[in-house]
Design an enzyme around this catalytic site. Sequence first.
Site, mmCIF file in Angstrom:
data_model
loop_
_atom_site.group_PDB
_atom_site.id
_atom_site.type_symbol
_atom_site.label_atom_id
_atom_site.label_comp_id
_atom_site.label_asym_id
_atom_site.label_seq_id
_atom_site.Cartn_x
_atom_site.Cartn_y
_atom_site.Cartn_z
ATOM 1 N N VAL A 168 9.950 -17.760 18.843
ATOM 2 C CA VAL A 168 10.670 -16.652 19.339
ATOM 3 C C VAL A 168 10.403 -15.445 18.562
ATOM 4 C CG1 VAL A 168 12.985 -15.550 19.417
ATOM 5 C CG2 VAL A 168 12.741 -17.978 20.323
ATOM 6 N N ALA A 169 9.986 -15.504 17.319
ATOM 7 C CA ALA A 169 9.515 -14.493 16.438
ATOM 8 C C ALA A 169 8.113 -13.919 16.907
ATOM 9 C CB ALA A 169 9.535 -14.777 15.004
ATOM 10 N N ILE B 24 6.750 -14.083 20.262
ATOM 11 C CA ILE B 24 6.689 -13.600 21.641
ATOM 12 C C ILE B 24 7.425 -12.263 21.655
ATOM 13 C CG2 ILE B 24 7.412 -14.171 23.854
ATOM 14 C CD1 ILE B 24 7.067 -17.137 23.306
ATOM 15 N N GLU C 248 9.430 -10.758 23.791
ATOM 16 C CA GLU C 248 10.132 -10.801 25.120
ATOM 17 C C GLU C 248 10.342 -9.632 26.021
ATOM 18 O OE1 GLU C 248 11.532 -13.925 22.056
ATOM 19 O OE2 GLU C 248 10.965 -11.673 22.175
ATOM 20 N N ASP D 276 -12.330 13.566 48.633
ATOM 21 C CA ASP D 276 -12.414 14.450 49.917
ATOM 22 C C ASP D 276 -12.616 15.801 49.677
ATOM 23 O OD1 ASP D 276 -12.513 14.939 52.618
ATOM 24 O OD2 ASP D 276 -10.437 15.001 53.094
ATOM 25 N N ASP E 175 -6.959 11.214 53.280
ATOM 26 C CA ASP E 175 -5.733 11.827 53.749
ATOM 27 C C ASP E 175 -5.428 10.954 55.358
ATOM 28 O OD1 ASP E 175 -7.709 13.326 54.974
ATOM 29 O OD2 ASP E 175 -7.107 15.152 54.867
ATOM 30 N N ASP F 138 -9.482 6.592 55.803
ATOM 31 C CA ASP F 138 -9.779 6.797 54.305
ATOM 32 C C ASP F 138 -8.988 5.541 53.637
ATOM 33 O OD1 ASP F 138 -11.153 8.955 53.935
ATOM 34 O OD2 ASP F 138 -9.280 10.264 54.117
ATOM 35 N N ASP G 30 14.515 -3.689 19.116
ATOM 36 C CA ASP G 30 13.311 -3.304 19.170
ATOM 37 C C ASP G 30 12.904 -2.620 20.214
ATOM 38 O OD1 ASP G 30 12.236 -4.111 16.853
ATOM 39 O OD2 ASP G 30 10.891 -5.804 17.621
#
Length: 888
Positions: free
Chosen positions: A286-287, A289, A291, A333, A622, A626, A719
Amino acid sequence: MSYKNDYEEVIKSLGSSLDGLSKKEASERLEKNGPNELKETDKVPTYKLFLESFKDPLVVILIIAGVVQMILGERIESLIIFAVIVLNSILGVVQTKKAESSLDSLKVLSAPNAKVIRDGEKNTLPARDLVVGDIVFLEAGDYIPADGRIINSQSLKVEEGMLTGESEAVLKNTNKIDEDVALGDQINMVFSGSMVVYGRGSFVVTKTAMETEMGKIASMIESAEKKATPLQKKIDEFSKKLGIGIVILALLIFGIQVARGYMTGGEGEMFGIVVESFMFAIALAVAAIPEALSSIVTIVLAVGTNNMAKNHAIIRKLPAVETLGSTSVICTDKTGTLTQNKMTVVDGYLYGAEDFEVNNKNIKNSYHAKLLALVSALCNDSQITNTGKEIGDPTEVALINYSNKNDLDYDKLRNKYTRLDEIPFDSDRKLMSTVNSIYGDAILLTKGAPDIVFNRCKYVLNNGDTVELTEDILSEYKKKNEDFSNRALRVLAFAIKDVPDTGFEPKISDENEMTLVGLLAMIDPPREEVIDAIRNAKSAGIKTVMITGDHKTTARAIAKEIGIIKEGDIALTGKELDELTDSELDTDLDRISVYARVSPENKIRIVKAWQKKNKITAMTGDGVNDSPALKQADIGIGMGSGTDVAKDASAMILVDDNFASIVKAVEVGRTVYSNIKKSITYLFAGNLGAIIAILFAVFAGWSNPFTALQLLFINLVNDSLPAIALGFEIAEKNVMKKKPRDPDEGILAGGTLQIVLFRGIVIGIATIIAQRIGMIVSPEMGVAMAFSTLILSRIIQTLPARSNEQTSFGVGFFSNKYVLGAMVICFVLYGVTLVPVLRGIFSIPMGFGFRELSMCFGLALSASVVMELKKIIFSKRRVSVESIDSEI
């Protein structure tokens, strides 16, 4: 190729006739070949997209950790882990589902109905029922329902810009074409999805459904590769490596703990030892990763999206923000992006009028110059509405804008000098004439191709006086016309002739023995800001490549004027590109700066050629033509004024269609990537500090310095806010003086790994010292002090994380208010863990008071001071960015 054959031969080869197909034959063909509509492949179901997100190695580790903790009764930790995983998966599915809608927009372009002849009778049918061999009738306002060969044209003009990229309508005819030509030059053909803007005609259907040019584009859109961005690739690669490393490390720690417990505790206590060792290993996982990394990256990208929107760039797919920052090549273009998409009179010639300038508003004082403007405004069918909308051929609109700009209002001129009659323009004679009443006299006014007008003139105006058109004067005009043509200017000649005041009906034969008035030259001029933007792109190590449907001469002239082409560079047509092998293209690619008269297949090939060289490639566009290349490119950039198909295939849309906005977006993209790296560095340094503290505790024989809940609280709550706040940092100096980063560069490359290691070690040491001090009182106090020092160190670390080179004061302590706000909130959140009711949940004993808190804060502050001191000490030894650039 149908355009190479007479239309009678085409009709015969298709088993049809001018009376069309029989209903029976049409029905059989429809049954055999299917309806005339675009098809698309099956889309990935939502549930599969959701499940795919669980394949990430870090997610798998977290799921295992959550399940085990649930079994062992640690429900709060498990629920937090599962909630984070599900939230990230939902965000990923939402982003994916919003991305793909190009085929839907293509279908909208399909004509709903078509006027055809069956069994000799004219019928209106659903366009989906059309088959090859049908005879279709067209008139102004109709969408073309299928590809076909023109069999009748009465001044038929078709707007094909969505396929060719050029805005000017194409005048169609029935003549066969002997040589191979690009799509835009197949003037005896019509194509599905284009629109009739003038005249009427008919054609025989040669291709339907996916066989049409539109269908080919649909197929290319479906088959175009989905490109992962450099950051996505690196995070995926890093996640796999990090996942493997975490598993190995956790198993190693688990094994060491079990072995140590067995040797000291014996067999009778093994179950408890195994459980405790496993929880220790989970805490380590856990430390390690991060998250919230995925969510934080998404949010920082969203911040960049907002900044780009302020600079006229709308981001449709978040990863495009980061991709822009690593762009090495911009394929752009010409019309509307590099140029103003507005034909403008830029030069002219009047014999004998040496001081004539088209932009000189004093032309009203010159009879000769005024007459030239008068003819150009009167022999003209375009107009400008009260709302400012320009209607008509772009060349004719340029002429009335020229007249207006010189204080000769075209509308007033037309009301004053009324049109009596006309001879419309046609492509064979290349002339247009009107008869206008000017001061009671009937005057024939003619405009057209210079070489045609020259041959029809007997006289010429010499500074306002009518004289005979001699060979010397004619050679001067021809020389001037050639000069204009070499500059890729579109040139028109103007002439006049006195005709009878009454009873006169103009005939083509009357367009002879006229008086030559002068020449006007036009071009779609470059945007004023484009030259500086291309220069800035070049200084940032970005190559600009022009890809256009326009002619090679015009494209090259514009490219030279704005700085795209330099000495030794090459300009190619699509046909010339087709003749190159892949090896030859690879050899010359770096020198080819202009591609003209290109096809959709050409555009994809160009993009793939650059990607093969490992260059991050952006493509603007456009039109429908394309779209495949926009999807194939690392970042497709659609124009705000473009088709919905192009926008749907793009990752970014330019609201103002301006190339300069792309370069500005690149600057924002580079800043966003830099800020993402700052966030990642911040997260990994904090996690590394926790891992170092855990490993030290293992080998020192101490108890685990953190609980899994404490680490989740730090990683997910405290964090996240500082990491997001770092995404609001302003651009570093010289961000556009650096070369594009290598797409193969690792996520921790460029000195990032060294910074993570240094900061992680400093935080780890501060945490270890705190635990040791706390252990003097009790193991529980050691845990509380380790947790407090770690969380405070990670909060205060936000300040040095703002820059890898400058201190917090050098960057500007108050320049990012979000960082200061995030830190305050995090301090408050940490304070919540000290509330008596919650202390037990976060394993903080009641004996933890102000004295202990002060020591933890002092250690945390010392860690950040060390980080800032390192910048000061090593700043003199750091090689400047300018020096690096000069060496490169």
